[in-house]
Design a protein around this motif. Sequence first.
Motif, short mmCIF file in Angstrom:
data_model
loop_
_atom_site.label_atom_id
_atom_site.label_comp_id
_atom_site.label_asym_id
_atom_site.label_seq_id
_atom_site.Cartn_x
_atom_site.Cartn_y
_atom_site.Cartn_z
N MET A 68 -7.44 -8.04 2.63
CA MET A 68 -7.76 -8.14 1.21
C MET A 68 -6.95 -7.11 0.42
SD MET A 68 -11.81 -8.90 1.03
CE MET A 68 -11.72 -9.51 -0.64
N HIS A 69 -6.93 -7.27 -0.88
CA HIS A 69 -6.07 -6.43 -1.71
C HIS A 69 -6.47 -6.57 -3.17
CE1 HIS A 69 -4.23 -10.10 -3.08
NE2 HIS A 69 -4.22 -10.49 -1.82
N ALA A 70 -5.76 -5.82 -4.02
CA ALA A 70 -6.02 -5.91 -5.46
C ALA A 70 -4.74 -6.33 -6.18
CB ALA A 70 -6.52 -4.56 -5.98
N ILE A 71 -3.88 -6.98 -5.45
CA ILE A 71 -2.55 -7.32 -5.98
C ILE A 71 -2.65 -8.32 -7.13
CG2 ILE A 71 -0.37 -8.47 -5.42
CD1 ILE A 71 -0.95 -7.44 -2.48
N VAL A 118 -7.90 5.61 -4.45
CA VAL A 118 -7.60 4.18 -4.48
C VAL A 118 -6.64 3.74 -3.37
CG1 VAL A 118 -6.53 2.34 -5.87
CG2 VAL A 118 -8.28 3.80 -6.87
N PRO A 119 -5.56 4.50 -3.10
CA PRO A 119 -4.71 4.06 -1.98
C PRO A 119 -5.48 3.93 -0.66
CG PRO A 119 -3.54 5.66 -3.32
CD PRO A 119 -4.96 5.64 -3.83
N ASP A 120 -6.42 4.84 -0.40
CA ASP A 120 -7.22 4.73 0.83
C ASP A 120 -8.12 3.50 0.79
OD1 ASP A 120 -6.13 7.05 1.77
OD2 ASP A 120 -7.75 8.32 1.00
N LEU A 121 -8.68 3.27 -0.39
CA LEU A 121 -9.54 2.10 -0.56
C LEU A 121 -8.74 0.83 -0.29
CD1 LEU A 121 -11.79 1.72 -3.74
CD2 LEU A 121 -10.99 -0.18 -2.40
N LEU A 122 -7.51 0.80 -0.81
CA LEU A 122 -6.66 -0.38 -0.59
C LEU A 122 -6.34 -0.54 0.90
CD1 LEU A 122 -4.19 -0.17 -3.63
CD2 LEU A 122 -6.22 -1.61 -3.38
N ALA A 123 -6.14 0.59 1.58
CA ALA A 123 -5.87 0.51 3.01
C ALA A 123 -7.07 -0.07 3.77
CB ALA A 123 -5.50 1.88 3.55
N ILE A 171 0.84 -1.20 0.00
CA ILE A 171 0.00 0.00 0.00
C ILE A 171 0.87 1.25 0.00
CG2 ILE A 171 -1.68 1.31 1.36
CD1 ILE A 171 -2.71 -1.49 2.31
N THR A 172 1.90 1.23 0.83
CA THR A 172 2.83 2.36 0.87
C THR A 172 3.45 2.57 -0.50
OG1 THR A 172 3.32 1.73 3.13
CG2 THR A 172 4.83 3.31 2.09
N GLN A 173 3.86 1.48 -1.12
CA GLN A 173 4.48 1.56 -2.43
C GLN A 173 3.52 2.16 -3.45
OE1 GLN A 173 4.79 -2.10 -4.66
NE2 GLN A 173 6.90 -1.66 -5.25
N PHE A 174 2.27 1.69 -3.45
CA PHE A 174 1.33 2.16 -4.46
C PHE A 174 0.89 3.61 -4.19
CE2 PHE A 174 -2.89 2.32 -6.65
CZ PHE A 174 -2.37 2.27 -7.92
N LEU A 177 -16.47 -5.25 1.72
CA LEU A 177 -16.69 -5.02 0.29
C LEU A 177 -17.98 -4.21 0.07
CD1 LEU A 177 -15.68 -8.51 -1.17
CD2 LEU A 177 -14.34 -6.41 -1.23
N ALA A 178 -18.98 -4.50 0.90
CA ALA A 178 -20.24 -3.76 0.81
C ALA A 178 -20.02 -2.29 1.18
CB ALA A 178 -21.29 -4.39 1.73
N SER A 179 -19.29 -2.06 2.25
CA SER A 179 -19.11 -0.67 2.68
C SER A 179 -18.26 0.10 1.67
CB SER A 179 -18.54 -0.59 4.11
OG SER A 179 -17.15 -0.69 4.11
N ILE A 180 -17.32 -0.59 1.04
CA ILE A 180 -16.53 0.08 -0.01
C ILE A 180 -17.43 0.43 -1.20
CG2 ILE A 180 -14.72 -0.32 -1.74
CD1 ILE A 180 -13.12 -1.73 0.48
N ALA A 181 -18.35 -0.46 -1.53
CA ALA A 181 -19.28 -0.17 -2.63
C ALA A 181 -20.09 1.09 -2.31
CB ALA A 181 -20.21 -1.36 -2.86
#
Lengths: 552, 167
Positions: free
Chosen positions: A113-116, A101-106, A16-19, A71-75
């Motif tokens: 979970m992740h999008a890696i 997106v970085p916040d979403l990934l956090a 996450i830090t990297q992205f 996932l629901a709360s992110i939606a």
Amino acid sequence: MYIYDQYDNQMLQDRITQFRDQTRRFLAGDLTNEQFLPLRLQNGLYMQRLAHMLRVAIPYGLLSSRQLRKLASIARDYDKGYAHFSTRQNIQYNWPQLEQVPDLLAELAQVEMHAIQTSGNCIRNTTTDQFAGVAPDEIEDSRPWCEIIRQWSTFHPEFAYLPRKFKIAVCGTVHDQAATQVHDIGLYLKKNDQGEVGFQVLVGGGLGRTPVIGAEICDFLPWQHLLTYLDAIMRVYNRYGRRDNKYKARIKILMKEIGPEEYRRRVEAEWQHDKDGPGTLTQEEVDRCKAFFTDPAYETLPDTDAAIEAEAGKDVMFSHWLERNVAAHKKPGYRIVTLCLKETGVAPGDVTDRQMDFIADLADRFSFGEVRVTHEQNVVLADVRLKDLYEMYRACMTESLATPYLGLINDIVCCPGGDYCSLANAKSIPIAEAIQRRFEDYDTQKAIGDLTLNISGCMNACGHHHVGNIGILGVDKKGEEFYQVTLGGSADRNAALGSVLGPSFAQEAMPDVIAKIVDVYMEHRQEGENFLATYNRIGIEPYKERVYANAD
Amino acid sequence: MPTLIKNGQVAANDWQLVDMDAGLDKVEGTDTVSNVIVPLAMWLAEKDTLTGCDKTIGVWLDSEDDPYSLADDVASLPLIALKFPSFRDGRAYSSAAILRTRLNFKGELRAVGDVLRDQLYYMQKCGFDSFELSDGVKTEDALSAFSDFHTGYQSTVTEPTPLFRRR
Ligand code: SF4
């Protein structure tokens, strides 16, 4: 389920830090579009027709109720209140803002979970059979092996810039629901005469522009060697896979060019160096991973239930649901339930935040808090007590999740297509809907019986059209959207690629075309035959004749 | 002069790389430098002349070149450079791993070509220890790349013991 330890968590935080830093440098102009592209793709971020799309990994399809609620709360918070289950056991958001997106990934990382590596030319999310660990016909639970592969493939330094994307599927059940043979690597778990676990290794399968069924390069790979052998397969591909033409870059093309024998020879030669080296799996590691996938606290229950039978006698739709959506479980008194996300008028695989919260509640109430997503874009609750089925069914009705047509014609597998996807030749969702409307009558669907219908909006074949009994492919004809039909595809252990019926059709014609194809089947079928069996017996000609009868 | 990073620090570049189509005169005629990196084809064709001349010779490989063609030379070569024609061409990662683990190359392994900040971590894991940065890459960004991750899962050149044997 696998639970992260400090190492897994640290790597996720590092990512996450990297992205975050990569996104910052991109927005500041330090990274060009071209340089940022593979970085964002390896974090699941696409540029689509209208906005960004973020694809979140659901490793081998497994989710906890807690993850699903996230996932629901992110939606809700980052998107328009819905998300889409893809045909790769992933979930996609269609409207996130790049800056967010970085916040979403956090947020995702809070629930491990992740999008890696959900996109890009790297090793993608490993997929498996949705009934892993609960199927009565299981040879070996694939989940611990998937987790071992997940770790090996995550941030593999040598294989992040492959010629093209790379997909691995693992199957440990007799009935293959993972489309194993059409993956870059397909692994069938098996046991030898001594009862030791190993893998049959298939390489070079894939859909897309050139669909191919994988070829066996190893009949029995003892489990200890899984990772070193995968390394060898990958290294041969990374070195020799074509890079001059995107459409010839998948491993299947290399496989075709050099043949399975030569591929095997190169892999073996490469593997000899690492075989028995430090990458060799240990019993300790396998035991560690297996410990995350032990049975939940099953009760001892009878395998029949008079009350449920009585309800089924009164409520005909419930009895249909039992027949279609409920499968046998390895434990007496338990069943595997599949919720079909294919309500007519809703894009196949789409779920609202509300439905996700609801499914999470269902999982807590009825299935030990666990959910699985399938490559057919449905959701499985794997450990439901037989005696709870009616109560659960009634609950599902309130959220339009009780459709009893799993595996029937309206359980359409469909990619997002031209409504969302920038690569599309044609729309796919409206075709799915038009066909669903045509076959809306449940008795008709039921009379037709088992039939898979898969739709892709372009050659990339995200909708797996080649392996649908009926496949539909969107094509571009001088700027207009047309549809090509294939028949006879199948994704199971007897995998087959569909054959093209003939010239493509305009959008409006599609429901009629499908109806004619179904009519031919209904007229020709013999006792006990499903669509595929009849097709395999009579061949494509009768279908051609009917569909093109009035064409000039 | 492009920035060179060696063993995690900015370093002076005392090697000159000669192009694929350059002739031998390019090597012998460079009075100002004593260390020259020649393309693989030149090395294979002119090995004797090159080892006999007054320069120290290193060899560079393009991404499609086979690292095994240096099997007999790795013990004596002080430097091998692997070229990334584009940062998206990942073949050199495998070439690096082969040079280090199969051929046991102990000299300097340099990444040249389209070498950007965000690939440095993986390059290092595959055995590169020096990096000739592309134009436009900020040095301080690049120096921070080597600590992008605390650890990784795999058996790699720099950490042959995979995480599952360490955790
Ligand atoms: S098949 Fe084509 S249109 Fe459909 S999602 Fe894939 S790339 Fe997009």
